[in-house]
Design a protein around this motif. Structure first.
Motif, PDB file in Angstrom:
ATOM      1  N   GLN A 131       0.812  -1.219   0.000  1.00  0.00           N
ATOM      2  CA  GLN A 131       0.000   0.000   0.000  1.00  0.00           C
ATOM      3  C   GLN A 131       0.841   1.263   0.000  1.00  0.00           C
ATOM      4  OE1 GLN A 131      -1.723  -1.272   3.878  1.00  0.00           O
ATOM      5  NE2 GLN A 131      -1.524   0.872   4.432  1.00  0.00           N
ATOM      6  N   SER A 144      -3.902  -3.092   0.254  1.00  0.00           N
ATOM      7  CA  SER A 144      -4.564  -3.136   1.551  1.00  0.00           C
ATOM      8  C   SER A 144      -5.970  -3.645   1.280  1.00  0.00           C
ATOM      9  CB  SER A 144      -4.627  -1.752   2.201  1.00  0.00           C
ATOM     10  OG  SER A 144      -5.251  -1.827   3.458  1.00  0.00           O
ATOM     11  N   ARG A 150     -13.023  -6.373   7.607  1.00  0.00           N
ATOM     12  CA  ARG A 150     -13.931  -5.224   7.528  1.00  0.00           C
ATOM     13  C   ARG A 150     -15.321  -5.577   8.042  1.00  0.00           C
ATOM     14  NH1 ARG A 150     -13.849  -0.370   5.147  1.00  0.00           N
ATOM     15  NH2 ARG A 150     -11.901  -0.811   4.049  1.00  0.00           N
ATOM     16  N   ASP A 153     -11.540   6.683  11.744  1.00  0.00           N
ATOM     17  CA  ASP A 153     -11.222   6.127  10.435  1.00  0.00           C
ATOM     18  C   ASP A 153      -9.752   5.730  10.308  1.00  0.00           C
ATOM     19  OD1 ASP A 153     -13.842   6.612   9.812  1.00  0.00           O
ATOM     20  OD2 ASP A 153     -13.443   8.470   8.725  1.00  0.00           O
ATOM     21  N   ALA A 154      -8.852   6.527  10.880  1.00  0.00           N
ATOM     22  CA  ALA A 154      -7.424   6.200  10.768  1.00  0.00           C
ATOM     23  C   ALA A 154      -7.107   4.885  11.472  1.00  0.00           C
ATOM     24  CB  ALA A 154      -6.579   7.337  11.344  1.00  0.00           C
ATOM     25  N   SER A 176      -8.495   2.003   9.382  1.00  0.00           N
ATOM     26  CA  SER A 176      -7.640   1.772   8.219  1.00  0.00           C
ATOM     27  C   SER A 176      -6.389   0.991   8.596  1.00  0.00           C
ATOM     28  CB  SER A 176      -7.260   3.108   7.578  1.00  0.00           C
ATOM     29  OG  SER A 176      -6.398   2.920   6.478  1.00  0.00           O
ATOM     30  N   GLU A 177      -5.786   1.340   9.729  1.00  0.00           N
ATOM     31  CA  GLU A 177      -4.608   0.601  10.184  1.00  0.00           C
ATOM     32  C   GLU A 177      -4.959  -0.843  10.532  1.00  0.00           C
ATOM     33  OE1 GLU A 177      -2.085   2.111  13.196  1.00  0.00           O
ATOM     34  OE2 GLU A 177      -1.756   4.038  12.215  1.00  0.00           O
ATOM     35  N   GLY A 222       0.618  -2.928   6.954  1.00  0.00           N
ATOM     36  CA  GLY A 222       0.436  -1.505   6.727  1.00  0.00           C
ATOM     37  C   GLY A 222       1.696  -0.706   7.003  1.00  0.00           C
TER      38      GLY A 222
END
Length: 544
Positions: free
Chosen positions: A225, A310, A319, A496-497, A500-501, A508
């Motif tokens: 990514q 990712s 998710r 959100d951060a 995402s991680e 990542g």
């Protein structure tokens, strides 16, 4: 002597350019052949199969040659034939269009770049264009007009050479290269300090290029990514966006909700296929792609074939496990809050504030009280009393709730801070939380920060606890993952951060928020959850 030079039987090069005499036949006939890239391919590579994906790419490369486009990113699966088009046929066509200018080709090794340049030279000659006698090397060949093609490996030199068209094709040798943060950084430094500095400015006067500087084409199969494509796209949020045109070609078309999002400054070529349709069924039919998916595994399939390094569904953390809940996303103690049995502020600290250094991660988590334990039926069971069958069948209020969870991520942030900055941030944050969200503990990792730093922070930050970690980062993440899968962890908006991680972990670019999150969950689990009368917090605790 002149007759010998002009005699095709004695002069295999037939190079009028050395005499500085234009060839009237070539001047008259060649431009018609050069005008369209597709026609050039037909002439140089008889029998080329113009599949749909290739037609789309050819149209974009035509726009580059015509000066309508000077920033192009191409992401596509391996063994599709991208290098044949982008790094062999297109440089030959472009040099034939602009014989006074230079094209540069870079790949992960000089040998591969030279191989591309050798093929480009062959296709250039195959349609009747001349080379200069004094420079025909595969890595640096010239036209009689003193333009041509140069080639080198990435992180290699381009000393003394400039280019008007730069092509970077597969700059990573393989997964070891792409997964190494050090190797990725070296490539970016080479790109900034060498590659971009060799780009020629736009021609003076009226020009159909219409852009400042050389055209750039970057083509690769995604590995990570934060590979070169990831870095280029990240730069689009800065002060000088390049406004890349992006042709992103997954091996199997995906529905919109699974597709990766590109910066708003980029122009994305629309996918012409329906979901589940293969990219090039003539070469890779759907049944074969499904076999490749099984053999490669989900991570490499998503990265190499779907161009999503990712993965949309996540790796260790899926998710589908992400649950959200209502609540204020910011650390604002004045807003109405749900009552928590315990609150913890977990910190993953790195005391270097430079742009290239790691982030400090902060995560505020709350443990909801065990409402089921206070239900009369549960209390009767705990006392060993036998319930009437009708009472035993009654579900508790907690069991009746859908999406119930025990630990809530209230907010998470990461910043690049030095030690004074960390102390200042923690002081301001704790003061802003108020009574409703005042943490019972502030956690830092003992082993990572050292006793001196821990003692200093403990004197300055009330409630700070130095936690000695058990196991590696990955093993701690594995301990948390079942709780998330069982729906016992939820996230307020604004995280959100962190999410995402979690989806990119362990591959990542950053994991500071994951570390802080895992440390806080494990601490709440061991110090508070178990103390409420349960030997172990089982993932399916409320799903009897």
């Amino acid at each position: 002597m002149a007759g010998l030079i002009l005699d095709p039987a004695g002069d295999l090069w037939d190079d009028w350019g050395l005499l500085d005499v234009p060839d009237p036949c070539r001047q008259q006939n060649t431009p018609q052949l050069q005008q369209i890239f597709r026609d050039f391919i037909v002439a140089a590579y008889p029998g080329y199969a113009f599949h749909t994906w290739a037609e789309r790419l050819i149209a974009l490369l035509q726009r580059v040659a015509d000066g309508e486009l000077n920033r192009l990113i191409v992401c596509c699966p391996p063994r599709l034939g991208k290098s044949l088009l982008v790094s062999k046929l297109f440089p030959a066509y472009w040099v034939s269009r602009y014989p006074t200018r230079f094209c540069a080709i870079a790949s992960y090794s000089a040998e591969l770049a030279y191989a591309h340049s050798r093929e480009a030279r062959h296709y250039y000659r195959a349609v009747g264009h001349p080379l200069s006698k004094d420079s025909t090397a595969v890595g640096n060949w010239l036209t009689p007009e003193r333009g041509g093609c140069i080639a080198a490996g990435v992180r290699g030199p381009f000393t003394g050479k400039g280019y008007a068209l730069g092509i970077i094709d597969d700059p990573y040798k393989g997964p070891e290269d792409a997964n190494s943060a050090g190797q990725r950084q070296k490539l970016i430094e080479w790109f900034q300090s060498v590659w971009l500095t060799r780009a020629e400015p736009a021609p003076q006067g009226p020009s159909r290029w219409g852009f400042a500087g050389a055209a750039q084409v970057v083509v690769l199969t995604r590995w990570h990514q934060d590979d070169l494509i990831g870095w280029l796209l990240e730069q689009e949020s800065g002060d000088a966006p390049q406004r890349w045109q992006v042709l992103n070609l997954p091996a199997i078309a995906e529905p919109p909700q699974q597709q990766i999002l590109f910066p708003a400054t980029c122009t994305i070529e629309p996918d012409w296929r329906q979901p589940a349709e293969p990219l090039c069924p003539e070469r890779f039919p759907l049944a074969e792609l499904e076999q490749i998916r099984i053999r490669a595994g989900s991570y490499w399939w998503n990265a190499l074939y779907q161009q999503r390094p990712s993965p949309a569904e996540g790796l260790l953390f899926q998710r589908a496990w992400i649950r959200t809940t209502a609540g204020t996303p910011a650390p604002d103690g004045r807003a109405a809050q749900r009552p928590f049995a315990a609150v913890v502020l977990s910190c993953d600290l790195s005391f270097k504030g430079g742009e290239a250094n790691d982030y400090c991660g902060f995560c505020l988590l709350g443990l909801l009280p065990d409402q089921e334990a206070r239900h009369p039926a549960a209390q009767a069971r705990a006392r060993g009393e036998q319930l009437h069958p009708s009472a035993a069948r009654v579900r508790s209020p907690v069991e009746q709730q859908e999406g119930v969870h025990r630990i809530e991520v209230i907010w998470s942030q990461h910043h690049r801070l030095d030690l004074p900055g960390v102390m200042n941030f923690l002081g301001q944050t704790l003061a802003s939380l108020g009574k409703a969200l005042s943490p019972d503990a502030v956690l830092i990792e003992d082993a990572a920060n050292g006793p001196a730093v821990c003692q200093l922070l403990q004197r300055q930050i009330p409630g700070l606890i130095a936690v000695r970690p058990s196991g590696s980062k990955v093993s701690r993440a594995h301990a948390v993952a079942p709780l998330m899968e069982a729906g016992q962890l939820a996230f307020r908006s604004g995280n959100d951060a962190l999410i995402s991680e979690l989806l990119g972990f362990p591959n990542g670019a950053h994991d500071d928020l994951v570390d802080a999150f895992g440390q806080g969950v494990i601490w709440l689990q061991s110090q508070h959850w178990r103390s409420q009368g349960k030997a172990t917090p089982r993932p399916l605790l409320f799903s009897r």
